[in-house]
Design a protein around this motif. Sequence first.
Motif, mmCIF file in Angstrom:
data_model
loop_
_atom_site.group_PDB
_atom_site.id
_atom_site.type_symbol
_atom_site.label_atom_id
_atom_site.label_comp_id
_atom_site.label_asym_id
_atom_site.label_seq_id
_atom_site.Cartn_x
_atom_site.Cartn_y
_atom_site.Cartn_z
ATOM 1 N N ARG A 100 -21.220 16.960 0.767
ATOM 2 C CA ARG A 100 -22.231 17.615 -0.076
ATOM 3 C C ARG A 100 -22.244 19.130 0.146
ATOM 4 N N GLU A 101 -22.085 19.544 1.401
ATOM 5 C CA GLU A 101 -22.052 20.975 1.695
ATOM 6 C C GLU A 101 -20.846 21.631 1.018
ATOM 7 N N ALA A 102 -19.702 20.976 1.086
ATOM 8 C CA ALA A 102 -18.504 21.525 0.443
ATOM 9 C C ALA A 102 -18.705 21.652 -1.061
ATOM 10 N N ARG A 103 -19.360 20.674 -1.675
ATOM 11 C CA ARG A 103 -19.624 20.734 -3.120
ATOM 12 C C ARG A 103 -20.584 21.869 -3.467
ATOM 13 N N ARG A 127 -20.923 24.633 -1.764
ATOM 14 C CA ARG A 127 -20.152 25.874 -1.598
ATOM 15 C C ARG A 127 -19.222 26.119 -2.794
ATOM 16 N N GLU A 128 -18.584 25.058 -3.279
ATOM 17 C CA GLU A 128 -17.738 25.184 -4.471
ATOM 18 C C GLU A 128 -18.559 25.625 -5.672
ATOM 19 N N GLY A 129 -19.751 25.052 -5.819
ATOM 20 C CA GLY A 129 -20.636 25.431 -6.922
ATOM 21 C C GLY A 129 -21.038 26.887 -6.844
ATOM 22 N N ASP A 148 -19.306 29.299 -5.414
ATOM 23 C CA ASP A 148 -18.120 30.096 -5.762
ATOM 24 C C ASP A 148 -17.906 30.130 -7.271
ATOM 25 N N ILE A 149 -18.102 29.000 -7.944
ATOM 26 C CA ILE A 149 -17.958 28.940 -9.403
ATOM 27 C C ILE A 149 -19.022 29.808 -10.065
ATOM 28 N N LYS A 155 -20.431 32.456 -8.935
ATOM 29 C CA LYS A 155 -20.130 33.879 -8.749
ATOM 30 C C LYS A 155 -19.144 34.379 -9.793
ATOM 31 N N LYS A 156 -18.285 33.473 -10.300
ATOM 32 C CA LYS A 156 -17.270 33.853 -11.274
ATOM 33 C C LYS A 156 -17.731 33.661 -12.713
#
Length: 186
Positions: free
Chosen positions: A112-115, A117-119, A121-122, A124-125
């Motif tokens: 869940r933490e990795a997801r 973090r991915e969210g 990052d997305i 930010k772009k």
Amino acid sequence: MKFCRNLQRVIDITDPEWAPYWTNYKMLKKFLKQMPSIVSAEGDPADCDPVSLDGERKTKTAMVPIQQNTLSSSAVEMRNNPGEVAFFKLVNSELKKAIHFFDKAQLEYEIREARVREGIDIMKKASPLMVSEKWSLMAKSLYRLYKDLLLLETYAIMTYCSFSKILKKHDKVTRHNTRTAFMANV
């Protein structure tokens, strides 16, 4: 306040799916009360020699049972007592259950933490128009993860305390010193 009540309050605020994985403190406590006391098997106070804690013989001191090689005789006595064996089998099964659940939950929260973090990052772009709405969703998911991690930490603390307390009760009833050795492995 009674530990069992506090434990039940914590169980009530956690996810109902976690209920079978909590330490069954009440069952262990009932088993311990039903287990015949080893104190009577060791002997009654008439078999005790009045000895002070420093080893000198005195007239009015604590009653200490006379035993040769107390550590090994205590361990042998525990192994030969079916109540002791059954109690520690229950404690070990509860410990394995708790460890299995904690490891499984920890893995789930790492995913869940990795997801999250991915969210982030997305986000930010992404374009500025969509970002404000999505950031609030991201904040909610981050808050849920934080809250669940706090509950998992509470689970770990309460589980540790339940093992410590039940072993303290065991040691009080049986006059063995098992809590220190067992808790060193938890």
